[in-house]
Design a protein around this motif. Structure first.
Motif, PDB file in Angstrom:
ATOM      1  N   LEU A 143       0.835  -1.201   0.000  1.00  0.00           N
ATOM      2  CA  LEU A 143       0.000   0.000   0.000  1.00  0.00           C
ATOM      3  C   LEU A 143       0.868   1.247   0.000  1.00  0.00           C
ATOM      4  N   SER A 144       0.228   2.364  -0.269  1.00  0.00           N
ATOM      5  CA  SER A 144       0.954   3.636  -0.237  1.00  0.00           C
ATOM      6  C   SER A 144       0.014   4.744   0.209  1.00  0.00           C
ATOM      7  N   GLY A 145       0.583   5.860   0.587  1.00  0.00           N
ATOM      8  CA  GLY A 145      -0.200   7.036   0.919  1.00  0.00           C
ATOM      9  C   GLY A 145      -1.191   6.809   2.040  1.00  0.00           C
ATOM     10  N   GLU A 146      -2.393   7.347   1.850  1.00  0.00           N
ATOM     11  CA  GLU A 146      -3.440   7.282   2.874  1.00  0.00           C
ATOM     12  C   GLU A 146      -3.837   5.848   3.184  1.00  0.00           C
ATOM     13  N   ALA A 147      -3.875   4.988   2.164  1.00  0.00           N
ATOM     14  CA  ALA A 147      -4.269   3.589   2.376  1.00  0.00           C
ATOM     15  C   ALA A 147      -3.307   2.899   3.336  1.00  0.00           C
ATOM     16  N   LYS A 148      -2.012   3.174   3.190  1.00  0.00           N
ATOM     17  CA  LYS A 148      -1.033   2.555   4.084  1.00  0.00           C
ATOM     18  C   LYS A 148      -1.103   3.162   5.478  1.00  0.00           C
ATOM     19  N   ALA A 149      -1.328   4.458   5.552  1.00  0.00           N
ATOM     20  CA  ALA A 149      -1.353   5.149   6.840  1.00  0.00           C
ATOM     21  C   ALA A 149      -2.550   4.733   7.699  1.00  0.00           C
ATOM     22  N   THR A 150      -3.658   4.373   7.060  1.00  0.00           N
ATOM     23  CA  THR A 150      -4.879   4.086   7.822  1.00  0.00           C
ATOM     24  C   THR A 150      -5.135   2.596   8.032  1.00  0.00           C
ATOM     25  N   PHE A 151      -4.318   1.732   7.418  1.00  0.00           N
ATOM     26  CA  PHE A 151      -4.520   0.287   7.595  1.00  0.00           C
ATOM     27  C   PHE A 151      -4.314  -0.102   9.060  1.00  0.00           C
ATOM     28  N   ARG A 152      -5.132  -1.058   9.542  1.00  0.00           N
ATOM     29  CA  ARG A 152      -5.025  -1.529  10.917  1.00  0.00           C
ATOM     30  C   ARG A 152      -5.163  -3.048  10.978  1.00  0.00           C
TER      31      ARG A 152
END
Length: 352
Positions: free
Chosen positions: A118-127
């Motif tokens: 993932l990258s960007g927002e998708a990577k930052a918000t993954f949990r």
């Protein structure tokens, strides 16, 4: 959100999946091996809902797990799949190590591979939310409570395997940076509970006029949380928890086992007075090995940090649970007749 839920056909998992889809409108992929304690009927309300999909798969199968990550592209994982019954862990510990330890490692590896793509927002918000139990902390002295700082002291193959899985989840956060959250909960109760655990076991025995087997002196204490309160707590931690942190979810309802059984008998006396008094059915059986004396959770951290708190009043919700079993024989009768018997778990009453 697209959320991958493991163990979603189990007791807690099905309550969570129903909450995620019906109440919150998320898209959910349920991954479940559909072993003995799973019941797809629990998710029947979602049968025609395009937001839900059920995949029968083993979390210990790396190829299948990785394929599901690629196909579904989850924005979050809620990992509940586990072997969870202490009695079964005593007779077959290998199954618990396989599912709870190796299965968790496979899920974490799949999540790491997915997250790193993932990258960007998708990577930052993954949990990745790892769901565990208060049993990892061992037994408490009277009046004490578990907190997130409590020392691990598992006493059974089940709790030891869950403790190991907790450590793996935290290690994947510390070593690889995977955005992990961990929860440890107290004993759950409510609808759709597989009838080998205390409350549904007693409910169905009382329905059939059979003995209500209580381990030892019945004074072992547990903190009870309603499964719907637990589901809300898991979502709150997923949405607002701090990465790498652990949150304890408890119902602030500590009762000893005998008090729980007496409360069930009182509920039956109100709902089925013609077959009472139900207290006469209580029998005491030999205590099980490694039976911890007290579990109790202080959920203050979760209440303060993620804005969650339990809402159910124990005795009232317990009676509602009894009523659910009275009204839903089609759910439990096939289990009772075909896949489960108290005798198989060594719950024969003590001889006189």
């Amino acid at each position: 959100m697209r959320i991958l839920v493991t163990g979603g056909c189990g007791f807690i998992g099905s309550a969570l999946v129903l909450h995620l889809v019906q109440d919150l409108g998320h898209e959910v992929l349920t991954l479940d091996a559909l072993t003995y304690a799973a019941n797809p009927i629990s998710l029947q309300p979602l049968a025609d809902d395009p937001r839900h999909r059920l995949e029968q798969a083993d979390i210990c199968d790396p190829a299948r797990v990785h394929a599901l990550y690629v196909d579904f592209r989850p924005e979050a994982v809620m990992h509940l799949a586990a072997e969870s019954h202490v009695d079964r862990s005593i007779t077959d510990p290998g199954a618990f190590v396989r599912t709870n330890v190796i299965g968790t490692q496979v899920m974490l590896d799949g999540a790491r591979t997915h997250w790193e793509r993932l990258s960007g927002e998708a990577k930052a918000t993954f949990r990745f939310l790892h769901v565990s139990t208060d049993e990892v902390y061992g037994s408490l002295p009277p009046e004490a409570f578990f907190t997130e700082e409590s020392r691990y002291d598992p006493r059974s193959p089940y709790s030891a395997s869950k403790a190991a899985s907790d450590h793996l989840a935290r290690a994947w956060h510390e070593t690889y940076g995977l955005p992990v959250l961990v929860t440890n909960c107290s004993n759950n109760y409510g609808p759709r509970h597989f009838p080998e655990k205390l409350i549904p076991l007693m409910i169905l025995a009382a329905l059939e006029g059979k003995p209500l087997p209580v381990y030892g002196d019945g004074l072992n204490e547990r903190d009870w949380i309603h499964v719907e309160d637990h589901a809300r707590g898991l979502v709150a931690v997923l949405e607002r928890g701090r990465l790498g942190e652990t949150y304890l979810l408890g119902g602030r309802a500590v009762r000893n086992n005998l008090a729980v059984v007496n409360a069930l008998c009182a509920a039956f006396d109100r709902l089925r007075p013609e077959s009472g008094p139900h207290e006469r059915l209580i029998s005491f059986v030999a205590d099980r090995p490694g039976h911890d004396r007290r579990y109790a959770i202080d959920p203050s951290k979760a209440e303060a940090e993620v804005g969650w708190r339990p809402t159910k009043v124990f005795e009232q919700a317990l009676e509602e649970t009894v009523r659910w079993y009275l009204d839903n024989e089609a759910w439990w009768r096939p289990i009772r007749e075909g896949r489960y018997s108290g005798e198989r778990l060594g719950l024969a009453p003590k001889s006189a």
